[in-house]
Design a protein around this motif. Structure first.
Motif, short mmCIF file in Angstrom:
data_model
loop_
_atom_site.label_atom_id
_atom_site.label_comp_id
_atom_site.label_asym_id
_atom_site.label_seq_id
_atom_site.Cartn_x
_atom_site.Cartn_y
_atom_site.Cartn_z
N LEU A 84 10.28 -11.15 -3.38
CA LEU A 84 8.97 -10.68 -2.91
C LEU A 84 8.59 -11.34 -1.59
CD1 LEU A 84 7.12 -10.67 -6.33
CD2 LEU A 84 8.00 -8.69 -5.08
N ALA A 85 8.96 -12.61 -1.42
CA ALA A 85 8.68 -13.30 -0.16
C ALA A 85 9.44 -12.64 0.98
CB ALA A 85 9.05 -14.77 -0.27
N ALA A 86 10.70 -12.26 0.72
CA ALA A 86 11.50 -11.59 1.74
C ALA A 86 10.88 -10.24 2.11
CB ALA A 86 12.93 -11.39 1.24
N CYS A 120 14.87 -3.22 2.92
CA CYS A 120 13.74 -4.15 2.99
C CYS A 120 12.46 -3.53 2.47
CB CYS A 120 13.53 -4.60 4.45
SG CYS A 120 14.91 -5.52 5.15
N VAL A 121 12.37 -2.21 2.51
CA VAL A 121 11.19 -1.50 2.01
C VAL A 121 11.30 -1.22 0.51
CG1 VAL A 121 9.90 0.67 2.15
CG2 VAL A 121 10.67 -0.45 4.25
N VAL A 127 10.97 -4.50 -7.16
CA VAL A 127 10.74 -5.83 -7.76
C VAL A 127 9.25 -6.05 -8.00
CG1 VAL A 127 10.99 -8.32 -7.43
CG2 VAL A 127 12.84 -6.79 -6.72
N GLY A 128 8.42 -5.63 -7.04
CA GLY A 128 6.98 -5.78 -7.19
C GLY A 128 6.44 -5.00 -8.38
N ALA A 264 2.35 -2.16 -0.16
CA ALA A 264 1.28 -2.86 -0.89
C ALA A 264 1.78 -3.56 -2.15
CB ALA A 264 0.18 -1.86 -1.26
N VAL A 265 2.64 -2.90 -2.92
CA VAL A 265 3.03 -3.45 -4.23
C VAL A 265 3.73 -4.80 -4.13
CG1 VAL A 265 4.54 -3.06 -6.23
CG2 VAL A 265 3.02 -1.25 -5.45
N PRO A 266 4.78 -4.95 -3.30
CA PRO A 266 5.43 -6.26 -3.24
C PRO A 266 4.53 -7.36 -2.70
CG PRO A 266 6.31 -4.82 -1.54
CD PRO A 266 5.47 -3.96 -2.44
#
Length: 281
Positions: A84-86, A120-121, A127-128, A264-266
């Motif tokens: 999520l940080a990535a 990346c998107v 995961v989010g 928004a989700v991640p």
């Protein structure tokens, strides 16, 4: 066009409601993965891959990446925050790309780079969603993220129509304005206030720290949701296309519907983990 939009929405709404709110964890994971894979098929076109076999291959590759990520995170759940940080870091980079456009395209002009940006998107979005689904009151959290995205979009629409003279990103999306951005931001902050009152009354007592966390998470999610829409608009403009596909009559493609949500989700999930905030069981 309006008739097509309504018919499509009436078909999609029950599918999305059942998929997001009623599926158990494992079927839910495949449901979101399917949405990501369709989005990947469209992203391949945005990236410049015109042949259908190459787009299908990219979609399959994204699905495999999601499967591998799921297996890895099942064994190493502590790595979820790094995924999520990535994803959040990518949106920070995306802000710089949008701000420079139409300059700076040499950095991401190559098809393989744009294909990588699709990972990346889409992967952090999956995961989010999985993090939110595993949380107590997961449906409430998912609804809230959706309301933040819709609130930002709706507030931006009305404020932009009335006061939208100063453009937010004229080279990327001429229809968006600073007034619209602040209108959407004000809408979601109001939503956060109402949500805090509702949670405190009907679900769990909230401390001042809890309230501050909700506002911070909401503000960050709002800003990034706007960026998600701008990034896809920038990529489509560079590619010379209006919609990501024509899969959804009257709505364009799947990516056209989930671009803000994908951002928004991640970020919402990452901020929850970073601030150690969640709803009690």
């Amino acid at each position: 066009m309006t008739k097509q939009r309504v018919i499509t929405a009436l078909i999609l709404a029950p599918v999305m409601i059942v998929g997001i709110f009623f599926l158990p964890l494992k079927p839910f994971a495949f449901f979101i993965a399917a949405i990501c894979s369709i989005g990947a098929w469209e992203w391949a076109n945005i990236a410049g891959y015109k042949k259908n076999w190459s787009r299908i291959l990219y979609a399959f590759f994204v699905f495999v990446c999601l499967y591998v990520s799921a297996r890895f995170l099942r064994i190493n759940p502590e790595w979820k925050i790094w995924f999520l940080a990535a994803g959040t870091l990518w949106w920070t980079v995306a802000f710089a790309l949008v701000k420079r456009y139409p300059g700076g395209t040499d950095i991401w002009n190559a098809r393989v780079i744009r294909a990588f940006l699709g990972l990346c998107v889409l992967i952090p979005m999956w995961v989010g969603f999985m993090h939110l689904k595993e949380e107590p009151h997961s449906s409430l959290l998912i609804i809230y993220v959706m309301l933040v995205v819709w609130g930002a979009d709706t507030g931006a629409y009305f404020a932009g129509r009335k006061w939208g003279n100063s453009k937010l990103a004229p080279h990327v999306s001429p229809g968006k304005s600073w007034a619209g951005f602040w209108g959407g931001f004000a809408t979601t902050i109001f939503l956060a206030a109402v949500t805090c009152v509702g949670l405190d009354l009907w679900l769990q007592p909230l401390t001042t720290e809890d309230v501050v966390k909700v506002f911070v998470i909401t503000a960050a999610t709002t800003v990034i949701s706007v960026l998600g829409d701008l990034v896809e608009s920038m990529m489509k403009r560079h590619r010379g296309i209006k919609d990501s596909s024509s899969l959804l009559p009257g709505h364009g493609g799947v990516m056209d519907r989930i671009d803000s949500m994908a951002a928004a989700v991640p970020v919402f999930a990452f901020m929850m983990m970073l601030l150690n905030w969640g709803l009690a069981v």
